[in-house]
Design an enzyme around this catalytic site. Structure first.
Site, mmCIF file in Angstrom:
data_model
loop_
_atom_site.group_PDB
_atom_site.id
_atom_site.type_symbol
_atom_site.label_atom_id
_atom_site.label_comp_id
_atom_site.label_asym_id
_atom_site.label_seq_id
_atom_site.Cartn_x
_atom_site.Cartn_y
_atom_site.Cartn_z
ATOM 1 N N SER A 146 0.849 -1.189 0.000
ATOM 2 C CA SER A 146 0.000 0.000 0.000
ATOM 3 C C SER A 146 0.881 1.234 0.000
ATOM 4 O O SER A 146 2.093 1.139 0.175
ATOM 5 C CB SER A 146 -0.878 0.001 1.242
ATOM 6 O OG SER A 146 -0.053 0.154 2.373
ATOM 7 N N LYS A 147 0.275 2.378 -0.198
ATOM 8 C CA LYS A 147 1.034 3.640 -0.218
ATOM 9 C C LYS A 147 1.874 3.787 1.043
ATOM 10 O O LYS A 147 3.035 4.140 1.014
ATOM 11 C CB LYS A 147 0.067 4.811 -0.312
ATOM 12 C CG LYS A 147 -0.296 5.127 -1.740
ATOM 13 C CD LYS A 147 -0.338 6.625 -1.952
ATOM 14 C CE LYS A 147 -0.295 6.924 -3.432
ATOM 15 N NZ LYS A 147 -1.501 7.385 -3.998
ATOM 16 N N ARG A 148 1.207 3.498 2.159
ATOM 17 C CA ARG A 148 1.862 3.639 3.454
ATOM 18 C C ARG A 148 3.108 2.757 3.541
ATOM 19 O O ARG A 148 4.088 3.069 4.197
ATOM 20 C CB ARG A 148 0.845 3.241 4.533
ATOM 21 C CG ARG A 148 1.277 3.432 5.960
ATOM 22 C CD ARG A 148 0.045 3.314 6.846
ATOM 23 N NE ARG A 148 -0.643 2.036 6.627
ATOM 24 C CZ ARG A 148 -0.364 0.912 7.275
ATOM 25 N NH1 ARG A 148 0.584 0.907 8.172
ATOM 26 N NH2 ARG A 148 -1.031 -0.193 7.031
ATOM 27 N N HIS A 149 3.045 1.634 2.854
ATOM 28 C CA HIS A 149 4.157 0.679 2.912
ATOM 29 C C HIS A 149 5.191 0.884 1.828
ATOM 30 O O HIS A 149 6.110 0.095 1.690
ATOM 31 C CB HIS A 149 3.616 -0.750 2.792
ATOM 32 C CG HIS A 149 2.880 -1.178 4.016
ATOM 33 N ND1 HIS A 149 1.830 -2.044 3.968
ATOM 34 C CD2 HIS A 149 3.044 -0.839 5.291
ATOM 35 C CE1 HIS A 149 1.382 -2.231 5.193
ATOM 36 N NE2 HIS A 149 2.098 -1.498 6.010
ATOM 37 N N GLY A 150 5.003 1.896 1.025
ATOM 38 C CA GLY A 150 6.050 2.148 0.039
ATOM 39 C C GLY A 150 5.638 2.012 -1.413
ATOM 40 O O GLY A 150 6.481 2.054 -2.303
#
Ligand code: GLU
Length: 470
Positions: A244-248
Protein backbone atom coordinates in the site's frame (compact mmCIF):
# COMPACT_ATOMS: atom_id res chain seq x y z
CA UNK A 1 31.21 -23.66 -31.13
CA UNK A 2 27.75 -22.16 -30.82
CA UNK A 3 27.59 -18.45 -31.26
CA UNK A 4 26.45 -16.62 -28.16
CA UNK A 5 23.65 -14.19 -28.93
CA UNK A 6 23.94 -10.70 -27.51
CA UNK A 7 21.58 -10.35 -24.60
CA UNK A 8 18.92 -7.70 -25.19
CA UNK A 9 16.45 -6.85 -22.45
CA UNK A 10 13.88 -4.12 -22.21
CA UNK A 11 11.76 -2.22 -19.78
CA UNK A 12 8.28 -1.58 -21.13
CA UNK A 13 6.24 0.59 -18.78
CA UNK A 14 2.81 1.97 -19.54
CA UNK A 15 2.86 5.70 -18.89
CA UNK A 16 -0.43 5.78 -17.06
CA UNK A 17 0.94 6.84 -13.68
CA UNK A 18 4.19 7.51 -11.89
CA UNK A 19 7.09 5.10 -12.19
CA UNK A 20 6.12 2.77 -9.42
CA UNK A 21 8.75 1.29 -7.12
CA UNK A 22 7.89 -2.18 -8.47
CA UNK A 23 8.52 -0.89 -11.98
CA UNK A 24 11.83 0.47 -10.77
CA UNK A 25 12.80 -2.99 -9.57
CA UNK A 26 11.73 -4.61 -12.87
CA UNK A 27 13.81 -2.06 -14.75
CA UNK A 28 16.78 -2.64 -12.44
CA UNK A 29 16.71 -6.42 -12.93
CA UNK A 30 16.50 -6.06 -16.73
CA UNK A 31 19.31 -3.51 -16.65
CA UNK A 32 21.53 -5.63 -14.37
CA UNK A 33 21.01 -8.66 -16.56
CA UNK A 34 21.89 -6.79 -19.73
CA UNK A 35 24.92 -5.12 -18.16
CA UNK A 36 26.11 -8.42 -16.67
CA UNK A 37 26.16 -9.93 -20.14
CA UNK A 38 27.55 -6.87 -21.86
CA UNK A 39 24.28 -6.70 -23.76
CA UNK A 40 21.71 -4.01 -24.34
CA UNK A 41 18.93 -2.60 -22.21
CA UNK A 42 16.17 -0.98 -24.24
CA UNK A 43 13.29 1.21 -23.21
CA UNK A 44 9.84 1.01 -24.73
CA UNK A 45 7.00 3.23 -23.63
CA UNK A 46 3.71 1.37 -24.00
CA UNK A 47 1.53 4.34 -24.72
CA UNK A 48 -1.21 2.65 -26.69
CA UNK A 49 -3.89 3.48 -24.15
CA UNK A 50 -4.40 6.99 -25.46
CA UNK A 51 -6.82 8.04 -22.76
CA UNK A 52 -4.69 7.03 -19.81
CA UNK A 53 -1.20 7.70 -21.16
CA UNK A 54 0.14 11.12 -20.27
CA UNK A 55 3.18 13.23 -21.07
CA UNK A 56 4.02 13.86 -17.40
CA UNK A 57 3.99 10.11 -16.79
CA UNK A 58 6.43 9.60 -19.69
CA UNK A 59 8.64 12.35 -18.26
CA UNK A 60 8.45 10.74 -14.80
CA UNK A 61 9.63 7.42 -16.25
CA UNK A 62 12.66 9.03 -17.90
CA UNK A 63 13.46 10.98 -14.80
CA UNK A 64 12.98 8.05 -12.46
CA UNK A 65 15.25 5.80 -14.55
CA UNK A 66 17.86 8.51 -14.84
CA UNK A 67 17.83 9.11 -11.11
CA UNK A 68 18.17 5.39 -10.45
CA UNK A 69 21.11 5.42 -12.84
CA UNK A 70 19.53 2.93 -15.22
CA UNK A 71 20.72 4.15 -18.58
CA UNK A 72 19.12 2.66 -21.63
CA UNK A 73 20.65 1.96 -25.01
CA UNK A 74 19.53 3.52 -28.25
CA UNK A 75 16.35 5.47 -28.86
CA UNK A 76 13.23 5.04 -26.80
CA UNK A 77 10.57 3.11 -28.69
CA UNK A 78 7.11 4.61 -28.47
CA UNK A 79 4.68 1.76 -28.94
CA UNK A 80 1.79 3.78 -30.31
CA UNK A 81 3.91 4.99 -33.21
CA UNK A 82 4.27 1.38 -34.35
CA UNK A 83 0.58 0.65 -34.85
CA UNK A 84 0.88 0.25 -38.61
CA UNK A 85 3.54 -2.41 -38.08
CA UNK A 86 1.36 -4.21 -35.52
CA UNK A 87 -1.54 -4.24 -37.98
CA UNK A 88 0.75 -5.50 -40.69
CA UNK A 89 1.59 -8.52 -38.54
CA UNK A 90 -2.12 -9.08 -37.87
CA UNK A 91 -2.63 -9.13 -41.66
CA UNK A 92 0.17 -11.63 -41.96
CA UNK A 93 -1.48 -13.86 -39.37
CA UNK A 94 -4.75 -13.58 -41.32
CA UNK A 95 -2.97 -14.54 -44.52
CA UNK A 96 -1.35 -17.52 -42.82
CA UNK A 97 -4.73 -18.67 -41.52
CA UNK A 98 -3.55 -18.03 -37.96
CA UNK A 99 -6.10 -15.30 -37.34
CA UNK A 100 -9.63 -14.55 -38.47
CA UNK A 101 -12.29 -11.87 -38.53
CA UNK A 102 -14.88 -12.23 -35.83
CA UNK A 103 -18.29 -10.59 -36.20
CA UNK A 104 -19.77 -11.63 -32.87
CA UNK A 105 -22.04 -8.84 -31.65
CA UNK A 106 -21.83 -7.30 -28.17
CA UNK A 107 -25.07 -9.15 -27.33
CA UNK A 108 -23.59 -12.49 -28.32
CA UNK A 109 -20.52 -11.83 -26.21
CA UNK A 110 -22.69 -10.78 -23.30
CA UNK A 111 -24.56 -14.05 -23.60
CA UNK A 112 -21.29 -16.00 -23.52
CA UNK A 113 -20.23 -14.04 -20.46
CA UNK A 114 -23.51 -14.70 -18.64
CA UNK A 115 -23.33 -18.39 -19.45
CA UNK A 116 -19.75 -18.67 -18.19
CA UNK A 117 -20.71 -16.84 -15.04
CA UNK A 118 -23.66 -19.15 -14.42
CA UNK A 119 -21.33 -22.13 -14.83
CA UNK A 120 -18.77 -20.53 -12.55
CA UNK A 121 -15.93 -20.45 -15.06
CA UNK A 122 -14.05 -17.59 -16.69
CA UNK A 123 -15.47 -16.23 -19.90
CA UNK A 124 -13.90 -17.85 -22.91
CA UNK A 125 -14.82 -16.79 -26.41
CA UNK A 126 -16.33 -19.91 -27.99
CA UNK A 127 -14.64 -19.55 -31.36
CA UNK A 128 -17.89 -19.18 -33.29
CA UNK A 129 -16.22 -17.30 -36.19
CA UNK A 130 -13.10 -19.37 -36.16
CA UNK A 131 -13.96 -21.55 -39.09
CA UNK A 132 -16.90 -19.67 -40.52
CA UNK A 133 -16.84 -18.46 -44.06
CA UNK A 134 -16.39 -14.67 -44.23
CA UNK A 135 -19.20 -14.58 -46.80
CA UNK A 136 -21.54 -15.14 -43.87
CA UNK A 137 -20.43 -11.85 -42.33
CA UNK A 138 -23.35 -9.67 -41.31
CA UNK A 139 -23.58 -6.45 -43.29
CA UNK A 140 -22.42 -3.22 -41.70
CA UNK A 141 -20.59 -4.85 -38.77
CA UNK A 142 -16.97 -3.94 -38.24
CA UNK A 143 -15.19 -7.12 -37.21
CA UNK A 144 -12.37 -7.62 -34.77
CA UNK A 145 -9.41 -9.81 -35.66
CA UNK A 146 -8.90 -12.79 -33.40
CA UNK A 147 -5.83 -14.94 -33.04
CA UNK A 148 -6.51 -18.58 -33.84
CA UNK A 149 -4.93 -20.12 -30.79
CA UNK A 150 -4.42 -23.88 -30.71
CA UNK A 151 -7.33 -25.71 -29.09
CA UNK A 152 -5.55 -28.85 -28.07
CA UNK A 153 -2.27 -29.58 -26.41
CA UNK A 154 -0.32 -27.39 -24.07
CA UNK A 155 1.70 -24.24 -24.14
CA UNK A 156 4.70 -24.22 -21.87
CA UNK A 157 6.39 -21.08 -20.68
CA UNK A 158 9.92 -21.99 -19.62
CA UNK A 159 10.39 -19.44 -16.97
CA UNK A 160 13.75 -18.72 -15.36
CA UNK A 161 12.10 -18.02 -12.04
CA UNK A 162 8.93 -20.10 -11.96
CA UNK A 163 10.22 -23.10 -13.86
CA UNK A 164 8.01 -24.62 -16.55
CA UNK A 165 4.55 -23.13 -16.44
CA UNK A 166 2.07 -25.14 -18.44
CA UNK A 167 -1.17 -23.85 -19.91
CA UNK A 168 -3.76 -26.18 -21.36
CA UNK A 169 -4.47 -24.66 -24.75
CA UNK A 170 -8.20 -25.04 -24.31
CA UNK A 171 -7.93 -22.53 -21.45
CA UNK A 172 -6.54 -19.86 -23.73
CA UNK A 173 -9.32 -18.62 -25.97
CA UNK A 174 -9.01 -16.80 -29.26
CA UNK A 175 -7.65 -13.47 -28.28
CA UNK A 176 -8.65 -10.24 -30.02
CA UNK A 177 -5.49 -8.89 -31.64
CA UNK A 178 -7.06 -5.97 -33.53
CA UNK A 179 -10.15 -4.18 -32.24
CA UNK A 180 -13.05 -3.24 -34.51
CA UNK A 181 -11.71 0.32 -34.69
CA UNK A 182 -8.48 -1.06 -36.13
CA UNK A 183 -6.32 -0.60 -33.04
CA UNK A 184 -4.01 -3.50 -32.19
CA UNK A 185 -4.26 -4.95 -28.69
CA UNK A 186 -1.65 -5.30 -26.01
CA UNK A 187 -0.49 -8.89 -26.53
CA UNK A 188 0.00 -8.48 -30.25
CA UNK A 189 1.87 -5.18 -29.90
CA UNK A 190 4.20 -6.57 -27.25
CA UNK A 191 5.11 -9.61 -29.32
CA UNK A 192 5.75 -7.59 -32.46
CA UNK A 193 7.82 -5.02 -30.61
CA UNK A 194 9.82 -7.53 -28.61
CA UNK A 195 10.52 -9.43 -31.81
CA UNK A 196 11.45 -6.38 -33.86
CA UNK A 197 13.62 -5.01 -31.06
CA UNK A 198 15.45 -8.33 -30.90
CA UNK A 199 14.63 -8.90 -27.25
CA UNK A 200 16.27 -12.09 -26.01
CA UNK A 201 15.06 -11.97 -22.39
CA UNK A 202 11.73 -10.66 -21.18
CA UNK A 203 11.98 -9.82 -17.48
CA UNK A 204 8.73 -8.53 -15.99
CA UNK A 205 6.20 -8.93 -13.21
CA UNK A 206 4.48 -12.27 -12.74
CA UNK A 207 1.12 -10.60 -13.40
CA UNK A 208 2.14 -11.12 -17.04
CA UNK A 209 2.55 -14.88 -16.78
CA UNK A 210 -0.66 -15.74 -18.64
CA UNK A 211 0.20 -13.13 -21.24
CA UNK A 212 3.46 -14.96 -21.76
CA UNK A 213 1.48 -18.10 -22.56
CA UNK A 214 -0.59 -16.22 -25.10
CA UNK A 215 2.39 -14.40 -26.49
CA UNK A 216 4.31 -17.66 -26.91
CA UNK A 217 1.50 -18.87 -29.17
CA UNK A 218 1.75 -15.75 -31.32
CA UNK A 219 5.53 -16.18 -31.64
CA UNK A 220 4.98 -19.75 -32.73
CA UNK A 221 2.30 -18.79 -35.25
CA UNK A 222 4.64 -16.21 -36.78
CA UNK A 223 7.52 -18.67 -36.81
CA UNK A 224 9.52 -16.33 -34.60
CA UNK A 225 11.86 -17.39 -31.85
CA UNK A 226 10.30 -16.93 -28.42
CA UNK A 227 12.41 -14.88 -26.00
CA UNK A 228 13.37 -16.32 -22.65
CA UNK A 229 11.17 -15.30 -19.78
CA UNK A 230 11.76 -14.38 -16.16
CA UNK A 231 8.70 -13.39 -14.17
CA UNK A 232 9.30 -11.53 -10.94
CA UNK A 233 7.08 -12.24 -7.96
CA UNK A 234 5.15 -9.37 -6.50
CA UNK A 235 6.42 -6.96 -3.90
CA UNK A 236 4.31 -7.08 -0.75
CA UNK A 237 4.12 -4.84 2.28
CA UNK A 238 6.11 -5.77 5.41
CA UNK A 239 2.99 -7.46 6.82
CA UNK A 240 2.61 -9.66 3.76
CA UNK A 241 -0.41 -7.75 2.46
CA UNK A 242 -0.61 -6.01 -0.88
CA UNK A 243 1.85 -3.13 -1.00
CA UNK A 244 0.00 0.00 0.00
CA UNK A 245 1.03 3.64 -0.22
CA UNK A 246 1.86 3.64 3.45
CA UNK A 247 4.16 0.68 2.91
CA UNK A 248 6.05 2.15 0.04
CA UNK A 249 3.87 1.74 -3.06
CA UNK A 250 5.09 5.10 -4.22
CA UNK A 251 6.68 6.56 -7.27
CA UNK A 252 10.45 6.47 -7.63
CA UNK A 253 10.34 10.28 -7.43
CA UNK A 254 8.90 10.02 -3.92
CA UNK A 255 12.00 8.12 -2.80
CA UNK A 256 14.22 10.75 -4.30
CA UNK A 257 12.26 13.40 -2.40
CA UNK A 258 12.50 11.45 0.84
CA UNK A 259 16.25 11.81 0.49
CA UNK A 260 17.42 8.35 -0.50
CA UNK A 261 20.64 7.98 -2.42
CA UNK A 262 20.19 6.27 -5.78
CA UNK A 263 22.97 3.78 -5.09
CA UNK A 264 21.32 2.77 -1.79
CA UNK A 265 18.04 2.43 -3.61
CA UNK A 266 19.65 0.22 -6.26
CA UNK A 267 21.19 -1.94 -3.58
CA UNK A 268 17.90 -2.23 -1.73
CA UNK A 269 15.86 -3.00 -4.84
CA UNK A 270 18.40 -5.56 -6.03
CA UNK A 271 17.94 -7.43 -2.76
CA UNK A 272 14.19 -7.24 -3.13
CA UNK A 273 13.69 -10.60 -4.77
CA UNK A 274 17.26 -11.46 -5.71
CA UNK A 275 20.09 -12.64 -3.54
CA UNK A 276 23.79 -13.33 -3.63
CA UNK A 277 24.46 -15.50 -0.62
CA UNK A 278 24.17 -13.46 2.53
CA UNK A 279 25.41 -10.26 0.96
CA UNK A 280 23.26 -7.31 1.95
CA UNK A 281 25.45 -4.38 1.04
CA UNK A 282 27.14 -4.39 -2.32
CA UNK A 283 28.09 -1.90 -4.96
CA UNK A 284 26.38 -1.60 -8.31
CA UNK A 285 29.52 -3.00 -9.94
CA UNK A 286 29.26 -6.08 -7.75
CA UNK A 287 25.56 -6.41 -8.51
CA UNK A 288 26.37 -6.30 -12.23
CA UNK A 289 29.07 -8.87 -11.77
CA UNK A 290 26.90 -11.22 -9.74
CA UNK A 291 23.43 -10.79 -11.18
CA UNK A 292 21.69 -13.83 -12.59
CA UNK A 293 18.13 -15.00 -13.11
CA UNK A 294 18.65 -18.20 -11.16
CA UNK A 295 18.83 -16.42 -7.83
CA UNK A 296 15.59 -14.55 -8.17
CA UNK A 297 13.31 -15.90 -5.46
CA UNK A 298 10.02 -17.55 -6.25
CA UNK A 299 8.08 -16.09 -3.40
CA UNK A 300 7.00 -12.47 -3.09
CA UNK A 301 9.44 -10.17 -1.36
CA UNK A 302 8.47 -7.76 1.36
CA UNK A 303 9.15 -4.10 1.19
CA UNK A 304 10.58 -2.90 4.45
CA UNK A 305 10.97 0.84 4.93
CA UNK A 306 13.02 0.45 8.10
CA UNK A 307 15.53 -1.71 6.28
CA UNK A 308 15.76 0.72 3.40
CA UNK A 309 16.32 3.60 5.81
CA UNK A 310 19.05 1.75 7.62
CA UNK A 311 20.77 0.85 4.41
CA UNK A 312 20.54 4.44 3.24
CA UNK A 313 22.07 5.60 6.53
CA UNK A 314 24.99 3.25 5.98
CA UNK A 315 25.48 4.59 2.47
CA UNK A 316 25.33 8.16 3.76
CA UNK A 317 28.08 7.49 6.27
CA UNK A 318 30.29 6.16 3.46
CA UNK A 319 29.57 9.05 1.13
CA UNK A 320 31.88 11.97 0.55
CA UNK A 321 30.90 15.10 2.54
CA UNK A 322 30.96 17.47 -0.42
CA UNK A 323 28.66 15.27 -2.45
CA UNK A 324 26.27 14.91 0.47
CA UNK A 325 26.25 18.67 0.89
CA UNK A 326 25.54 19.24 -2.80
CA UNK A 327 22.78 16.63 -2.94
CA UNK A 328 21.20 17.98 0.22
CA UNK A 329 21.34 21.56 -0.98
CA UNK A 330 19.78 20.61 -4.34
CA UNK A 331 17.05 18.56 -2.68
CA UNK A 332 16.21 21.18 -0.07
CA UNK A 333 16.21 23.90 -2.71
CA UNK A 334 13.51 21.94 -4.50
CA UNK A 335 11.55 20.87 -1.43
CA UNK A 336 12.02 23.69 1.03
CA UNK A 337 13.07 26.66 -1.07
CA UNK A 338 16.66 26.77 0.18
CA UNK A 339 18.68 29.37 -1.61
CA UNK A 340 22.16 29.27 -0.16
CA UNK A 341 25.54 30.33 -1.41
CA UNK A 342 29.10 29.08 -1.32
CA UNK A 343 29.69 30.09 2.28
CA UNK A 344 26.81 27.93 3.47
CA UNK A 345 28.03 25.04 1.34
CA UNK A 346 31.45 25.25 2.97
CA UNK A 347 29.87 25.34 6.43
CA UNK A 348 27.67 22.37 5.62
CA UNK A 349 30.66 20.36 4.41
CA UNK A 350 32.51 21.23 7.62
CA UNK A 351 29.51 20.17 9.73
CA UNK A 352 28.84 17.03 7.70
CA UNK A 353 30.95 14.52 9.68
CA UNK A 354 28.88 15.29 12.78
CA UNK A 355 25.60 15.39 10.90
CA UNK A 356 25.95 12.29 8.76
CA UNK A 357 26.73 10.10 11.73
CA UNK A 358 23.04 10.19 12.67
CA UNK A 359 21.19 10.92 9.43
CA UNK A 360 19.33 8.23 7.52
CA UNK A 361 18.23 10.43 4.63
CA UNK A 362 19.28 13.63 2.90
CA UNK A 363 16.15 15.25 4.30
CA UNK A 364 17.38 14.46 7.79
CA UNK A 365 20.72 16.02 6.87
CA UNK A 366 18.84 19.06 5.67
CA UNK A 367 16.93 19.32 8.93
CA UNK A 368 20.05 18.86 10.99
CA UNK A 369 21.70 21.65 8.99
CA UNK A 370 18.92 24.16 9.59
CA UNK A 371 20.86 25.67 12.48
CA UNK A 372 23.42 26.91 9.97
CA UNK A 373 20.75 28.75 8.01
CA UNK A 374 19.00 30.29 11.01
CA UNK A 375 19.19 34.06 11.35
CA UNK A 376 19.75 36.02 14.56
CA UNK A 377 17.95 36.38 16.81
CA UNK A 378 17.06 32.69 16.57
CA UNK A 379 13.51 31.46 16.91
CA UNK A 380 13.60 28.97 19.78
CA UNK A 381 11.49 25.85 19.81
CA UNK A 382 9.51 25.01 22.95
CA UNK A 383 12.11 22.79 24.59
CA UNK A 384 14.88 25.26 23.83
CA UNK A 385 12.77 27.94 25.50
CA UNK A 386 12.41 25.78 28.58
CA UNK A 387 16.16 25.32 28.83
CA UNK A 388 16.80 28.99 28.41
CA UNK A 389 15.07 29.94 31.61
CA UNK A 390 16.59 32.47 33.95
CA UNK A 391 19.13 30.01 35.22
CA UNK A 392 20.14 28.89 31.74
CA UNK A 393 20.56 32.45 30.54
CA UNK A 394 22.60 33.39 33.57
CA UNK A 395 24.85 30.42 32.99
CA UNK A 396 25.45 31.55 29.42
CA UNK A 397 26.22 35.04 30.64
CA UNK A 398 28.97 33.64 32.86
CA UNK A 399 30.32 31.41 30.09
CA UNK A 400 30.34 34.12 27.45
CA UNK A 401 33.49 36.02 28.48
CA UNK A 402 35.44 32.76 28.68
CA UNK A 403 34.46 31.89 25.14
CA UNK A 404 35.16 35.41 23.97
CA UNK A 405 38.72 34.92 25.11
CA UNK A 406 39.10 32.17 22.49
CA UNK A 407 40.70 33.61 19.44
CA UNK A 408 41.38 30.56 17.32
CA UNK A 409 37.89 29.15 17.65
CA UNK A 410 39.02 25.63 17.03
CA UNK A 411 36.93 22.69 18.24
CA UNK A 412 39.52 21.57 20.80
CA UNK A 413 39.97 25.04 22.20
CA UNK A 414 36.23 25.60 22.56
CA UNK A 415 35.78 22.23 24.20
CA UNK A 416 38.58 22.90 26.72
CA UNK A 417 37.02 26.23 27.64
CA UNK A 418 33.57 24.78 28.21
CA UNK A 419 34.95 21.87 30.19
CA UNK A 420 36.95 24.03 32.51
CA UNK A 421 33.95 26.32 32.92
CA UNK A 422 31.84 23.29 33.92
CA UNK A 423 34.44 22.41 36.55
CA UNK A 424 34.44 25.88 38.01
CA UNK A 425 30.68 25.83 38.14
CA UNK A 426 30.74 22.32 39.57
CA UNK A 427 28.33 21.18 36.91
CA UNK A 428 28.26 18.23 34.57
CA UNK A 429 29.20 19.07 31.01
CA UNK A 430 25.67 18.29 29.81
CA UNK A 431 24.22 20.98 32.06
CA UNK A 432 26.21 23.56 30.14
CA UNK A 433 25.89 21.96 26.74
CA UNK A 434 22.10 21.97 26.87
CA UNK A 435 21.44 25.71 27.17
CA UNK A 436 24.40 26.33 24.88
CA UNK A 437 22.87 24.13 22.21
CA UNK A 438 19.49 25.76 22.69
CA UNK A 439 21.05 29.19 22.23
CA UNK A 440 23.07 28.43 19.10
CA UNK A 441 20.66 26.10 17.32
CA UNK A 442 17.24 27.09 18.70
CA UNK A 443 16.57 23.43 19.45
CA UNK A 444 17.67 20.63 21.74
CA UNK A 445 18.94 18.27 19.06
CA UNK A 446 21.94 19.00 16.90
CA UNK A 447 25.24 17.58 15.78
CA UNK A 448 27.94 17.55 18.51
CA UNK A 449 27.87 20.95 20.19
CA UNK A 450 31.55 21.81 19.84
CA UNK A 451 31.37 21.04 16.12
CA UNK A 452 28.32 23.26 15.89
CA UNK A 453 30.11 26.17 17.56
CA UNK A 454 33.20 25.76 15.43
CA UNK A 455 31.21 25.43 12.21
CA UNK A 456 29.15 28.53 12.89
CA UNK A 457 32.32 30.57 13.21
CA UNK A 458 33.37 32.81 16.09
CA UNK A 459 31.29 35.87 15.28
CA UNK A 460 28.04 34.07 14.63
CA UNK A 461 28.36 31.63 17.52
CA UNK A 462 29.21 34.31 20.05
CA UNK A 463 26.45 36.52 18.66
CA UNK A 464 23.88 33.78 19.15
CA UNK A 465 25.03 33.16 22.72
CA UNK A 466 25.00 36.88 23.45
CA UNK A 467 21.40 37.07 22.18
CA UNK A 468 20.32 34.65 24.91
CA UNK A 469 22.69 35.45 27.76
CA UNK A 470 21.25 37.48 30.61
N1 GLU B 1 3.39 -2.27 -20.22
C1 GLU B 1 3.27 -3.36 -19.31
C2 GLU B 1 3.07 -2.84 -17.91
O1 GLU B 1 3.34 -1.70 -17.63
C3 GLU B 1 4.49 -4.25 -19.28
C4 GLU B 1 4.61 -5.05 -20.47
C5 GLU B 1 5.74 -6.01 -20.48
O2 GLU B 1 6.70 -5.86 -19.70
O3 GLU B 1 5.68 -6.91 -21.29
O4 GLU B 1 2.65 -3.58 -17.06
Amino acid sequence: MTEQKTVITRFAPSPTGFLHIGGGRTALFSWLFARHHGGKFLLRIEDTDRERSTEPAVAAIFEGLRWLGLDWDGDVVMQFSRQARHREVAEELLAKGQAYYCYASPEELEEMRAKAKAEGRPMNYDGRWRDRDPSEAPAGVKPVIRFKSPNVGETVVRDHVMGDVTFANEQLDDLIIVRSDGTPTYNLSVVVDDHDMGITHVIRGDDHLTNSGRQSQIYAAMGWETPEFAHLPLILGPDGAKLSKRHGALGVDAYRDMGYLPEAMRNYLARLGWSHGDDEIFSTEQAIQWFDLEHIGRSPSRFDFAKLENLNGQYIRETDDARLADETIALMARLAGWNEGAEFRAQLIAAMPGIKERAKTLVEIGKAAEFLRAKRPLVLDASAQTLLNQEGRALLARLLPKLEANNDWAVGEIEATVRSFAETENLKLGKIAQPLRAAVTGSTVSPPIFDVLATLGREEALGRIRDQAA
